[in-house]
Design a protein around this motif. Sequence first.
Motif, mmCIF file in Angstrom:
data_model
loop_
_atom_site.group_PDB
_atom_site.id
_atom_site.type_symbol
_atom_site.label_atom_id
_atom_site.label_comp_id
_atom_site.label_asym_id
_atom_site.label_seq_id
_atom_site.Cartn_x
_atom_site.Cartn_y
_atom_site.Cartn_z
ATOM 1 N N GLY A 290 -5.098 -9.814 -7.466
ATOM 2 C CA GLY A 290 -5.234 -9.367 -8.851
ATOM 3 C C GLY A 290 -5.271 -7.865 -9.013
ATOM 4 N N LEU A 291 -5.232 -7.137 -7.896
ATOM 5 C CA LEU A 291 -5.305 -5.677 -7.957
ATOM 6 C C LEU A 291 -3.899 -5.087 -7.943
ATOM 7 C CD1 LEU A 291 -7.268 -3.265 -7.974
ATOM 8 C CD2 LEU A 291 -7.122 -3.260 -5.473
ATOM 9 N N GLU A 292 -3.510 -4.486 -9.033
ATOM 10 C CA GLU A 292 -2.173 -3.915 -9.153
ATOM 11 C C GLU A 292 -2.153 -2.488 -8.591
ATOM 12 O OE1 GLU A 292 0.586 -5.329 -10.317
ATOM 13 O OE2 GLU A 292 -0.416 -7.236 -10.786
ATOM 14 N N PRO A 293 -1.075 -2.088 -7.920
ATOM 15 C CA PRO A 293 -0.974 -0.714 -7.417
ATOM 16 C C PRO A 293 -1.126 0.328 -8.522
ATOM 17 C CG PRO A 293 0.769 -2.077 -6.505
ATOM 18 C CD PRO A 293 0.090 -2.895 -7.549
ATOM 19 N N SER A 294 -0.616 0.023 -9.719
ATOM 20 C CA SER A 294 -0.704 0.978 -10.820
ATOM 21 C C SER A 294 -2.144 1.214 -11.248
ATOM 22 C CB SER A 294 0.112 0.475 -12.015
ATOM 23 O OG SER A 294 -0.347 -0.815 -12.423
ATOM 24 N N VAL A 295 -3.005 0.225 -11.005
ATOM 25 C CA VAL A 295 -4.423 0.351 -11.359
ATOM 26 C C VAL A 295 -5.206 0.980 -10.210
ATOM 27 C CG1 VAL A 295 -6.526 -0.914 -11.964
ATOM 28 C CG2 VAL A 295 -4.321 -1.607 -12.926
ATOM 29 N N ALA A 296 -4.916 0.531 -8.987
ATOM 30 C CA ALA A 296 -5.670 1.008 -7.824
ATOM 31 C C ALA A 296 -5.305 2.437 -7.452
ATOM 32 C CB ALA A 296 -5.416 0.087 -6.631
ATOM 33 N N GLY A 297 -4.067 2.835 -7.699
ATOM 34 C CA GLY A 297 -3.612 4.140 -7.249
ATOM 35 C C GLY A 297 -3.178 4.101 -5.799
ATOM 36 N N SER A 298 -2.780 5.223 -5.255
ATOM 37 C CA SER A 298 -2.252 5.277 -3.889
ATOM 38 C C SER A 298 -3.390 5.214 -2.868
ATOM 39 C CB SER A 298 -1.452 6.565 -3.684
ATOM 40 O OG SER A 298 -0.331 6.594 -4.539
ATOM 41 N N VAL A 299 -3.098 4.555 -1.755
ATOM 42 C CA VAL A 299 -4.057 4.468 -0.654
ATOM 43 C C VAL A 299 -3.358 4.901 0.627
ATOM 44 C CG1 VAL A 299 -5.378 2.622 -1.752
ATOM 45 C CG2 VAL A 299 -3.520 2.038 -0.166
ATOM 46 N N ASP A 300 -4.160 5.329 1.587
ATOM 47 C CA ASP A 300 -3.583 5.685 2.886
ATOM 48 C C ASP A 300 -3.231 4.442 3.693
ATOM 49 O OD1 ASP A 300 -3.880 8.613 2.704
ATOM 50 O OD2 ASP A 300 -6.025 8.170 2.681
ATOM 51 N N TRP A 301 -4.114 3.445 3.641
ATOM 52 C CA TRP A 301 -3.905 2.214 4.398
ATOM 53 C C TRP A 301 -4.223 1.014 3.519
ATOM 54 C CZ3 TRP A 301 -2.844 1.521 9.816
ATOM 55 C CH2 TRP A 301 -2.700 2.711 10.535
ATOM 56 N N LEU A 302 -3.369 -0.008 3.614
ATOM 57 C CA LEU A 302 -3.648 -1.298 2.989
ATOM 58 C C LEU A 302 -3.851 -2.320 4.097
ATOM 59 C CD1 LEU A 302 -2.100 -2.990 -0.074
ATOM 60 C CD2 LEU A 302 -2.070 -4.236 2.097
ATOM 61 N N PHE A 303 -4.952 -3.068 4.020
ATOM 62 C CA PHE A 303 -5.272 -4.089 5.017
ATOM 63 C C PHE A 303 -5.411 -5.443 4.333
ATOM 64 C CE2 PHE A 303 -6.819 -0.154 6.878
ATOM 65 C CZ PHE A 303 -6.418 -0.254 8.201
ATOM 66 N N SER A 304 -4.971 -6.485 5.027
ATOM 67 C CA SER A 304 -5.159 -7.842 4.510
ATOM 68 C C SER A 304 -5.294 -8.824 5.664
ATOM 69 C CB SER A 304 -3.981 -8.266 3.623
ATOM 70 O OG SER A 304 -4.080 -9.657 3.313
ATOM 71 N N ASP A 305 -6.412 -9.530 5.670
ATOM 72 C CA ASP A 305 -6.604 -10.669 6.568
ATOM 73 C C ASP A 305 -6.880 -11.911 5.727
ATOM 74 O OD1 ASP A 305 -6.681 -11.709 9.199
ATOM 75 O OD2 ASP A 305 -8.882 -11.680 9.213
ATOM 76 N N MET A 306 -6.308 -11.920 4.518
ATOM 77 C CA MET A 306 -6.535 -13.019 3.572
ATOM 78 C C MET A 306 -5.897 -14.314 4.054
ATOM 79 S SD MET A 306 -6.002 -11.409 -0.241
ATOM 80 C CE MET A 306 -4.327 -10.811 0.055
ATOM 81 N N ILE A 307 -6.545 -15.415 3.721
ATOM 82 C CA ILE A 307 -5.946 -16.734 3.941
ATOM 83 C C ILE A 307 -5.046 -17.019 2.746
ATOM 84 C CG2 ILE A 307 -6.395 -19.192 4.208
ATOM 85 C CD1 ILE A 307 -9.105 -18.473 5.413
ATOM 86 N N CYS A 308 -3.749 -16.956 2.978
ATOM 87 C CA CYS A 308 -2.791 -17.194 1.901
ATOM 88 C C CYS A 308 -1.438 -17.517 2.527
ATOM 89 C CB CYS A 308 -2.668 -15.959 0.998
ATOM 90 S SG CYS A 308 -2.014 -14.492 1.842
ATOM 91 N N TYR A 309 -0.543 -18.018 1.713
ATOM 92 C CA TYR A 309 0.803 -18.272 2.207
ATOM 93 C C TYR A 309 1.495 -16.946 2.515
ATOM 94 C CZ TYR A 309 0.409 -23.163 0.766
ATOM 95 O OH TYR A 309 0.016 -24.468 0.645
ATOM 96 N N PRO A 310 2.165 -16.847 3.658
ATOM 97 C CA PRO A 310 2.849 -15.586 3.994
ATOM 98 C C PRO A 310 3.847 -15.135 2.935
ATOM 99 C CG PRO A 310 2.683 -16.979 5.936
ATOM 100 C CD PRO A 310 2.219 -17.812 4.765
ATOM 101 N N SER A 311 4.491 -16.080 2.268
ATOM 102 C CA SER A 311 5.476 -15.703 1.248
ATOM 103 C C SER A 311 4.801 -14.984 0.080
ATOM 104 C CB SER A 311 6.217 -16.940 0.741
ATOM 105 O OG SER A 311 5.300 -17.905 0.245
ATOM 106 N N ARG A 312 3.582 -15.388 -0.245
ATOM 107 C CA ARG A 312 2.858 -14.714 -1.324
ATOM 108 C C ARG A 312 2.431 -13.319 -0.883
ATOM 109 N NH1 ARG A 312 -2.692 -16.662 -4.465
ATOM 110 N NH2 ARG A 312 -2.317 -15.432 -6.353
ATOM 111 N N LEU A 313 2.021 -13.191 0.368
ATOM 112 C CA LEU A 313 1.660 -11.876 0.896
ATOM 113 C C LEU A 313 2.869 -10.950 0.930
ATOM 114 C CD1 LEU A 313 -0.530 -10.087 2.229
ATOM 115 C CD2 LEU A 313 0.179 -11.052 4.432
ATOM 116 N N LEU A 314 4.040 -11.505 1.231
ATOM 117 C CA LEU A 314 5.267 -10.707 1.260
ATOM 118 C C LEU A 314 5.556 -10.114 -0.117
ATOM 119 C CD1 LEU A 314 7.841 -9.772 2.765
ATOM 120 C CD2 LEU A 314 8.878 -11.963 2.117
#
Length: 374
Positions: A290-314
């Motif tokens: 639910g976090l949009e890049p336009s809202v969060a702003g730029s980050v140096d690193w994005l991390f994800s170890d979420m349980i989700c379908y890989p296609s959704r993560l893509l």
Amino acid sequence: MARQDHPSPLSPARRAFREAPSLPRTAGPARGGKKKPVLRGLGHGRRNRGFMPDEPAQGSWNLDPAALPQDGFTVQVAPRGFLTPLLEELGDRTITVMGRLVLTRGQEKAHWAQTAWLAPRWIPVTSIRDAARKLRNIQRNWRAHCHDQDGCNRRMALIEEELPHVSCRPLTFGDPAPTAPLGAFTLWTKDLLLASPVTTSPFPDGEVPFVEDKVGPPGRAYLKLWESFTILGQKPRPGDLCLDLGAAPGSWSWVLGGMGCRVFSIDKAPLADAVAAMPTVNHCLGSGFGLEPSVAGSVDWLFSDMICYPSRLLTLVRQWIDEKAMTHALCTLKFQAETDHETARAFAAIPGSWLGHLSCNKHELTWFWTAPEA
């Protein structure tokens, strides 16, 4: 750089043969009073589980050396318990399989391979000393790969004892990976070595052992970051802004906060109290999607170890890439019963990507990305 002490993968075999050279070791009585044989552990480090015959019966593969190629092939080493995804990825590149060793056409390492032997060769041997002498004539550093061929593990243990000692103890996080070349060998038959002086990992069988922290982190997922940063040679710097999606209970935020990074984590569940109390960690209750890049702003690193379908993560990471909202990304692709190879290939095809199986991954792949202009 000097190698660090770590027991040989054949050390358990040596002890077992010395203690009981002719009688199989058994476990205590199981239910019903019967005893079950115990597989002797032939791995190393925290994954000392021995051979795990998870998949295809060996009888379906031609292991006759006379029928196998003499050159122009590589050896892919399957992760313990995950031979099937490797064979699915390789497809018709597969020549034959013995245990976790997959002989393949071509030189490219598969994403599902724990490591690959890039310069394999067949070496006829007449004795244990002859085998050790021929390996020493190629290079100094060798480690044996164990399998379940009758009698071969004992002979490999004796061959390894004749070779120069190679030490490689479990790493403390922050230690660099070894830089000295490490060759790998196995006995295909009792008088035929399969050996490669060049492999894709400086660790035996590509398995990275660590001195684990069993007190600080709220789970064992922290090992994925430790291993990724070690083998990739890249990690966040103190002060870098890191976004941890699906963070709870907080193992990855614990690692990043301990490195001095500014961590913004998001999950529908709260972090473990000790992680939430870290001064550089800020947590928000919500969905990582639910976090949009336009809202969060730029980050140096994005991390994800979420349980989700890989296609959704893509879809998510493509959005962050398209909006140039991150410089680096490190994500776990978690597969369900079936391995989504098509999506895995799509991750690997993104320019600036690395995709592989960590020794602490389960039915997962780890994806690392750096912006081409970084």
